[in-house]
Write an enzyme that holds these catalytic residues in place. Structure first.
Site, PDB file in Angstrom:
ATOM      1  N   ASP A   1       0.814  -1.225   0.000  1.00 41.33           N
ATOM      2  CA  ASP A   1       0.000   0.000   0.000  1.00 41.33           C
ATOM      3  C   ASP A   1       0.850   1.279   0.000  1.00 41.33           C
ATOM      4  O   ASP A   1       0.449   2.300   0.549  1.00 41.33           O
ATOM      5  CB  ASP A   1      -0.964  -0.007   1.198  1.00 41.33           C
ATOM      6  CG  ASP A   1      -0.247  -0.088   2.541  1.00 41.33           C
ATOM      7  OD1 ASP A   1       0.936  -0.485   2.580  1.00 41.33           O
ATOM      8  OD2 ASP A   1      -0.874   0.258   3.562  1.00 41.33           O
TER       9      ASP A   1
ATOM     10  N   GLU B   1       9.384  -2.530  12.928  1.00 40.11           N
ATOM     11  CA  GLU B   1      10.535  -1.844  12.327  1.00 40.11           C
ATOM     12  C   GLU B   1      11.642  -1.698  13.366  1.00 40.11           C
ATOM     13  O   GLU B   1      12.809  -2.016  13.122  1.00 40.11           O
ATOM     14  CB  GLU B   1      10.167  -0.439  11.841  1.00 40.11           C
ATOM     15  CG  GLU B   1       9.085  -0.390  10.789  1.00 40.11           C
ATOM     16  CD  GLU B   1       7.680  -0.305  11.350  1.00 40.11           C
ATOM     17  OE1 GLU B   1       7.499  -0.564  12.561  1.00 40.11           O
ATOM     18  OE2 GLU B   1       6.758   0.005  10.585  1.00 40.11           O
TER      19      GLU B   1
END
Ligand code: UGA
Ligand code: MN
Length: 323
Positions: free
Chosen positions: A181, A264
């Site tokens: 996305d 992350e």
């Protein structure tokens, strides 16, 4: 004015008219020639930047992949491995198509498309082949224990599958997590492929701040700007960093944990030892936005087709293509 001089004058006017018509025609022809040359140059660039001619399908060995043809790899460029998690939902094919045709402009690229599923969706494989970027379509289902959670660690099983593939199959170059996305300026791919350890850059459309970025002063990173810090050492978006393959392989424990919101951060921490000053700042020292976390609007699952009404029409086929 007498008859002779008037007819000479008419002749002169007619000659002038003819001359200007010829001149304009010549100008148009010349202009069109220039245009066609310009088109030709664009096509040439398209060719170099990953047209269908530098890939070869390997259907007999693995129906889920297209490899880069050895003879046409761009030897001077380090390979770029793009890891894209994806899963079945109404937007999936649209996202893959949009991202895929962007990646098609990137040379020396290998696209690892990893589905959160037990079986690869044939429609996705078909679309990947049609796009023509060298790819491998793998599966990595999210473990059941995480599926029940309200906040799921999205795309983690997929990315770890990608990391395992990199450990086993890659020997140099750089890898990057491109969620399905996101939106890209091609420039960022040119820059990230030279990452020596870890590179970072700003990502647009993230949190209430509208972007997520390393904070840079005098060319040095001294913090992070992100709408949600949450005690993270590296409060960055998944779309905002790339990692060197050899560097990653020199960190055998590096992995992405199933910790929603901290994927992350914990992945980057698992690359330790890594000094923050070693992070390479791209996008002109983080002054440009070349990547966006677009986050496509979620669409409801389509209503079922009324077979009494529409059997024997094109809609039966179309319904097989959607979720
Ligand atoms: C993204 C990251 O995926 C998270 O790991 C990260 O913590 C978060 O951004 C963040 O930076 O805060 P998010 O954008 O919220 O999460 O999630 P999605 O875009 O829905 O999913 C991320 C990727 O995983 C997508 O490529 C998606 O196709 C895939 N995904 C999502 C799955 O494979 N399975 C799922 O059930 C959901
Ligand atoms: Mn997302």
């Amino acid at each position: 004015m007498n008859i002779i001089s008037s007819s000479v004058c008419t002749m002169k006017t007619t000659t002038k008219m003819y001359l200007s018509v010829i001149l304009s025609t010549l100008c148009i022809v010349f202009y069109q020639y220039q245009l066609s040359k310009a088109n030709f140059v664009t096509l040439q660039r398209g060719d170099v930047f990953g047209g269908n001619n530098n890939i070869v399908t390997s259907d007999s060995r693995n129906i889920n992949s297209i490899e880069v043809k050895e003879s046409t790899k761009t030897p001077s460029l380090p390979p770029l491995y793009v890891i894209t998690p994806t899963y079945r939902r109404p937007e999936q094919l649209a996202e893959i198509t949009r991202l895929g045709y962007t990646l098609k402009h990137v040379p020396n690229i290998f696209w690892l498309v990893i589905e959160d599923a037990t079986v690869a969706t044939p429609l996705v494989t078909r679309q990947l082949k049609r796009i023509g970027v060298p790819f491998e379509h793998l599966v990595a289902p999210m473990p059941d224990r995480f599926k029940k959670r309200v906040v799921k660690p999205r795309g983690v099983s997929n990315r770890n599958r990608g990391l395992a593939w990199i450990r086993k199959n890659a020997s140099d170059g750089v890898f990057y997590f491109a969620d399905d996305d996101n939106t890209y300026d091609l420039e960022i791919f040119d820059q990230m492929r030279y990452t020596k350890k870890v590179s970072m850059w700003p990502v647009g459309l993230v949190t209430k701040y509208g972007l997520s970025s390393p904070i840079v002063r005098n060319g040095t990173i001294f913090g992070f700007y992100d709408g949600w810090i949450g005690g993270r050492k590296y409060p960055v978006d998944m779309a905002g960093f790339a990692v060197n393959v050899k560097f990653f392989q020199s960190r055998p424990k590096a992995i992405m944990p199933y910790h929603a919101g901290y994927e992350e951060d914990k992945f980057l921490r698992s690359l330790a030892p890594l000094n923050i000053t070693e992070i390479e700042l791209l996008a002109s020292n983080c002054t440009e936005i070349l990547t966006w976390h677009t986050q496509t609007k979620k669409n409801p699952v389509a209503s079922p087709l009324d077979m009494h009404k529409y059997n024997g029409t094109n809609l039966v086929n179309l319904h097989k293509l959607i979720v």
